[in-house]
Design an enzyme around this catalytic site. Structure first.
Site, mmCIF file in Angstrom:
data_model
loop_
_atom_site.group_PDB
_atom_site.id
_atom_site.type_symbol
_atom_site.label_atom_id
_atom_site.label_comp_id
_atom_site.label_asym_id
_atom_site.label_seq_id
_atom_site.Cartn_x
_atom_site.Cartn_y
_atom_site.Cartn_z
ATOM 1 N N CYS A 1 98.489 -35.626 -47.499
ATOM 2 C CA CYS A 1 98.415 -35.302 -46.061
ATOM 3 C C CYS A 1 99.786 -35.038 -45.449
ATOM 4 C CB CYS A 1 97.703 -36.418 -45.310
ATOM 5 S SG CYS A 1 96.015 -36.650 -45.850
ATOM 6 N N HIS B 1 99.627 -35.935 -37.702
ATOM 7 C CA HIS B 1 98.573 -35.732 -38.699
ATOM 8 C C HIS B 1 97.315 -36.403 -38.156
ATOM 9 C CE1 HIS B 1 96.130 -35.757 -42.155
ATOM 10 N NE2 HIS B 1 96.298 -37.035 -42.441
ATOM 11 N N ASN C 1 89.900 -34.978 -40.691
ATOM 12 C CA ASN C 1 91.184 -35.024 -41.392
ATOM 13 C C ASN C 1 91.260 -33.839 -42.361
ATOM 14 O OD1 ASN C 1 93.354 -35.534 -43.045
ATOM 15 N ND2 ASN C 1 92.906 -37.700 -43.341
HETATM 16 N N1 ACO Z 1 79.251 -45.530 -41.589
HETATM 17 C C1 ACO Z 1 78.756 -46.765 -41.404
HETATM 18 N N2 ACO Z 1 79.344 -47.875 -41.937
HETATM 19 C C2 ACO Z 1 80.435 -47.697 -42.688
HETATM 20 C C3 ACO Z 1 80.999 -46.428 -42.934
HETATM 21 C C4 ACO Z 1 80.349 -45.316 -42.357
HETATM 22 N N3 ACO Z 1 80.801 -44.064 -42.507
HETATM 23 N N4 ACO Z 1 82.088 -46.582 -43.714
HETATM 24 C C5 ACO Z 1 82.225 -47.881 -43.950
HETATM 25 N N5 ACO Z 1 81.223 -48.568 -43.344
HETATM 26 C C6 ACO Z 1 80.977 -49.998 -43.340
HETATM 27 C C7 ACO Z 1 81.576 -50.681 -44.544
HETATM 28 O O1 ACO Z 1 80.721 -50.561 -45.670
HETATM 29 C C8 ACO Z 1 81.708 -52.088 -44.045
HETATM 30 O O2 ACO Z 1 80.454 -52.707 -44.129
HETATM 31 P P1 ACO Z 1 80.331 -54.251 -44.560
HETATM 32 O O3 ACO Z 1 81.068 -55.013 -43.494
HETATM 33 O O4 ACO Z 1 78.865 -54.463 -44.574
HETATM 34 O O5 ACO Z 1 80.992 -54.345 -45.902
HETATM 35 C C9 ACO Z 1 82.030 -51.935 -42.559
HETATM 36 O O6 ACO Z 1 81.634 -50.584 -42.224
HETATM 37 C C10 ACO Z 1 83.507 -52.103 -42.241
HETATM 38 O O7 ACO Z 1 84.260 -51.360 -43.201
HETATM 39 P P2 ACO Z 1 85.827 -51.269 -43.109
HETATM 40 O O8 ACO Z 1 86.316 -50.399 -44.238
HETATM 41 O O9 ACO Z 1 86.431 -52.620 -42.954
HETATM 42 O O10 ACO Z 1 85.959 -50.479 -41.735
HETATM 43 P P3 ACO Z 1 87.236 -50.176 -40.889
HETATM 44 O O11 ACO Z 1 87.110 -50.698 -39.535
HETATM 45 O O12 ACO Z 1 88.504 -50.498 -41.617
HETATM 46 O O13 ACO Z 1 87.167 -48.578 -40.763
HETATM 47 C C11 ACO Z 1 88.143 -46.671 -41.769
HETATM 48 C C12 ACO Z 1 87.164 -47.798 -41.938
HETATM 49 C C13 ACO Z 1 87.673 -45.792 -40.638
HETATM 50 C C14 ACO Z 1 88.146 -45.864 -43.059
HETATM 51 C C15 ACO Z 1 89.538 -47.245 -41.442
HETATM 52 O O14 ACO Z 1 89.883 -48.249 -42.349
HETATM 53 C C16 ACO Z 1 90.584 -46.180 -41.508
HETATM 54 O O15 ACO Z 1 90.588 -45.260 -40.720
HETATM 55 N N6 ACO Z 1 91.555 -46.268 -42.433
HETATM 56 C C17 ACO Z 1 92.488 -45.220 -42.622
HETATM 57 C C18 ACO Z 1 91.876 -44.254 -43.549
HETATM 58 C C19 ACO Z 1 92.356 -42.852 -43.384
HETATM 59 O O16 ACO Z 1 92.772 -42.429 -42.354
HETATM 60 N N7 ACO Z 1 92.260 -42.105 -44.469
HETATM 61 C C20 ACO Z 1 92.594 -40.745 -44.458
HETATM 62 C C21 ACO Z 1 93.551 -40.390 -45.514
HETATM 63 S S1 ACO Z 1 95.092 -41.174 -45.308
HETATM 64 C C22 ACO Z 1 95.802 -40.487 -44.051
HETATM 65 O O17 ACO Z 1 95.533 -39.338 -43.804
HETATM 66 C C23 ACO Z 1 96.736 -41.308 -43.243
#
Ligand code: ACO
Length: 324
Positions: free
Chosen positions: A114, A251, A281
């Site tokens: 990214c 980004h 993204n």
């Molecule tokens: N829909 C519904 N529920 C979901 C989804 C979804 N799409 N995805 C995950 N969940 C659930 C999980 O299974 C989990 O359930 P559980 O508690 O029963 O186990 C619950 O939601 C919480 O999951 P977490 O991973 O802890 O959720 P979080 O609040 O951290 O959000 C997210 C997840 C959005 C991915 C966040 O961690 C994030 O944005 N991280 C950065 C990731 C990113 O930006 N990646 C892009 C590439 S890197 C970059 O470009 C910087």
């Protein structure tokens, strides 16, 4: 006499097809409410099976050249920041070079996930400032949806496809106060954090299914820390402060990452260019896509100070300070 590199024009391209959160919720266990509150994403553009990264890159590049009023034949460097090249080799950049009828010069890809656009911008900036080249076409283009496991709700909701491009040239500056151009670029990486975000390409099992693997919460934490730190580094080097920034063009990975980073910099949310709702993204494409949107709708004006920052798999991260 010093030389600075200047962005003369920008352009972008999105595939026609898009998928809304509600449409995704029909095929996996998710909801518009979950995706919107956790990420700010409402929809993502998705390339056709036959639509490759080079196709998106060429359209964005043509738009940028038109915007810059610079002929393709003047370009002597093409860099494409991409993690989803059409082929293992040759580079997507040489396809762009060929299709745009650019003769001579150099063309290559940069793979920094990214952060690819910031890395590509930095390399072009350095080559322009040293006089090694005259005109650079810098593209960020990705079709990450081709690397998704559409049954994995933790990743398939986050990404989209697109491309953005800028055209840059060097310009001599002699005692010019606040010249327009790239003020500085800052690149970092930490290979020890590979496991947080990766997509294997095991050549020993060439035809095996590959998809993006991610530790979301861990990535979130590193993103906020690294992005605010590299932003402060860029400001410090230029004797500027966050209050000098007119626009943060970040980004677009997650609205909450962008908001937290802006908060750490004490930057008003009115100064943030946000496209994540419509684009999701788009990896290396997200910054030039956002830039093009805000330039074309008139928000970014001549003389404005822009901070661009990105983080991605590697981990890699970086920033650029630009006087428009
Ligand atoms: N829909 C519904 N529920 C979901 C989804 C979804 N799409 N995805 C995950 N969940 C659930 C999980 O299974 C989990 O359930 P559980 O508690 O029963 O186990 C619950 O939601 C919480 O999951 P977490 O991973 O802890 O959720 P979080 O609040 O951290 O959000 C997210 C997840 C959005 C991915 C966040 O961690 C994030 O944005 N991280 C950065 C990731 C990113 O930006 N990646 C892009 C590439 S890197 C970059 O470009 C910087």
């Amino acid at each position: 006499m010093n030389t600075i590199s200047e962005i003369h024009g920008c352009g972008s391209y999105l595939p026609k097809n898009f998928i809304t959160n509600d449409e995704l919720a029909e095929i996996i266990d998710t909801s518009d409410e979950w995706i919107t509150t956790r990420t700010g994403i409402k929809q993502r553009h998705v390339a056709e099976k036959s639509e490759m990264t080079s196709d998106l890159a060429c359209e964005a590049a043509k738009n940028a050249l038109e915007d810059a009023k610079i002929k393709a034949s003047d370009v002597d460097l093409v860099i494409v920041g991409t993690t989803t090249p059409d082929d293992t080799f040759p580079a997507t950049a040489v396809k762009v070079q060929s299709r745009l009828a650019i003769k001579g010069g150099a063309a290559f890809d940069i793979q920094a996930a990214c952060s690819g656009f910031i890395y590509a911008l930095s390399v072009a900036d350095n080559m322009l400032r040293t006089g090694q080249i005259d005109t650079a076409l810098v593209v960020g283009a990705d079709t990450l949806t081709k690397l998704l496991d559409w049954k994995d709700r933790t990743t398939c909701t986050l990404f989209g496809d697109g491309a953005g491009a800028v055209v840059m040239q060097g310009k001599k500056i002699n005692n010019v106060k606040n010249p327009s151009g790239i003020l500085s670029t800052h690149l970092h990486s930490d290979g020890n954090l590979r496991h947080i975000l990766y997509c294997e390409n095991n050549l020993a099992e060439f035809n095996s299914r590959r998809s993006i693997k991610m530790e979301g919460p861990e990535l979130f934490r590193h993103a906020v820390t690294n992005l605010s730190s590299v932003a402060l580094e860029a400001l410090r080097v230029n004797n500027l402060s966050a209050s000098d920034i007119d626009w943060l063009v970040p980004h677009q990975a997650n609205k909450r990452i962008i908001d937290r980073t802006a908060k750490k910099l004490k930057l008003s949310d009115k100064k943030i260019v946000l496209t994540i709702a419509n684009h999701a993204n788009t990896s290396a494409a997200s910054i030039p896509l956002a830039l093009d949107v805000a330039v074309k709708d008139g928000r970014i004006k001549k003389g404005d100070l822009l901070l661009m920052d990105a983080m991605g798999g590697g981990l890699t991260w970086g920033a650029a300070l630009v006087r428009w």
